[in-house]
Design a protein around this motif. Structure first.
Motif, PDB file in Angstrom:
ATOM      1  N   SER A   1       1.000  -1.386  -0.199  1.00 32.94           N
ATOM      2  CA  SER A   1      -0.142  -0.129   0.006  1.00 32.94           C
ATOM      3  C   SER A   1       0.972   1.535   0.290  1.00 32.94           C
ATOM      4  CB  SER A   1      -1.038  -0.456   1.237  1.00 32.94           C
ATOM      5  OG  SER A   1      -1.715   1.129   1.448  1.00 32.94           O
ATOM      6  N   LEU A   2       0.425   2.552  -0.701  1.00 33.98           N
ATOM      7  CA  LEU A   2       1.453   3.827  -0.766  1.00 33.98           C
ATOM      8  C   LEU A   2       0.821   4.688   0.653  1.00 33.98           C
ATOM      9  CD1 LEU A   2       1.183   4.415  -4.676  1.00 33.98           C
ATOM     10  CD2 LEU A   2       3.127   3.796  -3.515  1.00 33.98           C
ATOM     11  N   MET A   3      -0.391   4.255   0.878  1.00 31.17           N
ATOM     12  CA  MET A   3      -0.983   4.333   2.296  1.00 31.17           C
ATOM     13  C   MET A   3      -0.143   3.342   3.442  1.00 31.17           C
ATOM     14  SD  MET A   3      -3.793   4.868   4.610  1.00 31.17           S
ATOM     15  CE  MET A   3      -4.425   5.470   6.184  1.00 31.17           C
ATOM     16  N   SER A   4       1.273   4.152   3.751  1.00 30.00           N
ATOM     17  CA  SER A   4       1.858   2.872   4.560  1.00 30.00           C
ATOM     18  C   SER A   4       1.264   2.121   6.174  1.00 30.00           C
ATOM     19  CB  SER A   4       2.994   3.621   5.446  1.00 30.00           C
ATOM     20  OG  SER A   4       4.350   2.282   5.811  1.00 30.00           O
ATOM     21  N   THR A   5       1.411   0.874   6.126  1.00 29.42           N
ATOM     22  CA  THR A   5       0.672   0.679   7.225  1.00 29.42           C
ATOM     23  C   THR A   5       2.256  -0.131   8.385  1.00 29.42           C
ATOM     24  OG1 THR A   5       0.323  -1.775   6.338  1.00 29.42           O
ATOM     25  CG2 THR A   5      -1.471   0.064   6.617  1.00 29.42           C
ATOM     26  N   ARG A   6       3.540   0.104   7.669  1.00 30.14           N
ATOM     27  CA  ARG A   6       4.323  -0.106   8.765  1.00 30.14           C
ATOM     28  C   ARG A   6       4.980  -0.126   9.486  1.00 30.14           C
ATOM     29  NH1 ARG A   6       9.701   0.598   4.570  1.00 30.14           N
ATOM     30  NH2 ARG A   6       8.587  -0.110   1.799  1.00 30.14           N
ATOM     31  N   LYS A   7       3.441   1.054  10.374  1.00 34.10           N
ATOM     32  CA  LYS A   7       4.236   1.299  11.997  1.00 34.10           C
ATOM     33  C   LYS A   7       3.428   0.319  13.135  1.00 34.10           C
ATOM     34  CE  LYS A   7       3.819   5.253  15.326  1.00 34.10           C
ATOM     35  NZ  LYS A   7       3.583   6.688  14.798  1.00 34.10           N
ATOM     36  N   ILE A   8       2.092   0.306  12.645  1.00 32.54           N
ATOM     37  CA  ILE A   8       0.927  -0.678  13.029  1.00 32.54           C
ATOM     38  C   ILE A   8       1.523  -1.649  12.893  1.00 32.54           C
ATOM     39  CG2 ILE A   8      -0.298  -0.625  10.894  1.00 32.54           C
ATOM     40  CD1 ILE A   8      -2.621  -0.307  13.069  1.00 32.54           C
TER      41      ILE A   8
END
Length: 275
Positions: free
Chosen positions: A255-262
């Protein structure tokens, strides 16, 4: 836990109530409409008195809440005039979160939005995938979410409450997957930078945030970790945002909306994928 959920009758609200009850929690829904019964109370969140009273306790419903999930809002621009979108949403959020502070609820999760980080992305973001460090509002709905995050950032200084803002992208119900028949179109989900999230995975994010409270204020993007477009993410990024820096380690369909943090901090792993 005994958990209050505002906006319990909305798309994400229904999925959240179902998930939390399935996990064994007692859930009290607060909304303008909802199913009759012990699990729901009609509350006008624009009225601070009603809001405070509902969180303090409701006869035959509850006598105190362990946690609160605030999802209630006019969901998009255009349903009412623009200024009304801002006034309604920001007032309701202030009422809910200030009342929660007064009541002493120390675990609060609330819905922010992709609109607080550039939607509809007429201007290119500084880098891709877009992470939680980027804040940019381009309509009154997004402006309201930026204001709400700012309010909560200050409320968090007033005590030891855990406030978690979840920046949801477009929420897709399990019966709405037919829209992905257009996934190969070059401009499909352009305003959402290709992102989406299944309502049930949005509810999962809420559950994870409630289960791992941390005093202070934190913000997480909530999207499916894989894009809603058929083409590989790097190709899509270069098509939509030529010249914008792209992470070297961007996954093929990430996804280009990053979900790496969550994913890293809460262990979020989506359970549904349109593919």
């Amino acid at each position: 836990m005994i958990i209050g959920v505002t906006g319990s009758s909305g798309k994400l609200g229904r999925a959240t109530v179902d998930r939390l009850r399935g996990e064994g929690h007692e859930v009290i829904g607060f909304d303008l409409v909802g199913p009759p019964g012990a699990g729901f109370t009609r509350v006008d969140l624009g009225d601070y008195g009603q809001t405070l009273d509902a969180l303090l306790g409701v006869t035959a419903r509850h006598d105190g809440l362990d946690a609160l999930v605030h999802l209630a809002a006019i969901p998009v621009n255009g349903l009412v005039p623009d200024a009304a979108t801002f006034h309604t949403n920001v007032t309701a959020t202030f009422n809910v979160l200030h009342a929660a502070h007064r009541v002493g609820i120390d675990n609060v999760v609330f819905a922010s939005s992709i609109t607080a980080m550039g939607f509809p992305f007429d201007e290119a973001p500084p880098a891709l995938p877009v992470d939680e460090s980027y804040t940019s509002a381009n309509n009154t709905y997004g402006l309201g979410k930026v204001a709400e995050e700012a309010i909560v950032g200050q409320l968090a200084r007033w005590g030891r409450t855990s406030y978690t803002a979840l920046r949801f992208t477009n929420v897709v119900a399990e019966n709405e997957y037919d829209t992905f028949a257009r996934a190969a179109e070059p401009g499909y989900r352009r305003d959402l930078i290709g992102s989406w999230v299944d309502a049930r995975d949005g509810a999962l994010a809420v559950s994870l945030a409630l289960a791992k409270p941390r005093p202070g204020f934190r913000v997480y993007n909530v999207a499916a970790p894989t894009s809603g477009t058929a083409d590989p993410s790097r190709i899509v990024a270069e098509r939509w945002f030529p010249g914008t820096p792209i992470a070297d380690d961007l996954g093929e369909y990430e996804s280009l909306m990053s979900t790496r943090k969550i994913q890293a901090e809460l262990g979020f792993a989506a359970e549904h994928d349109w593919r």
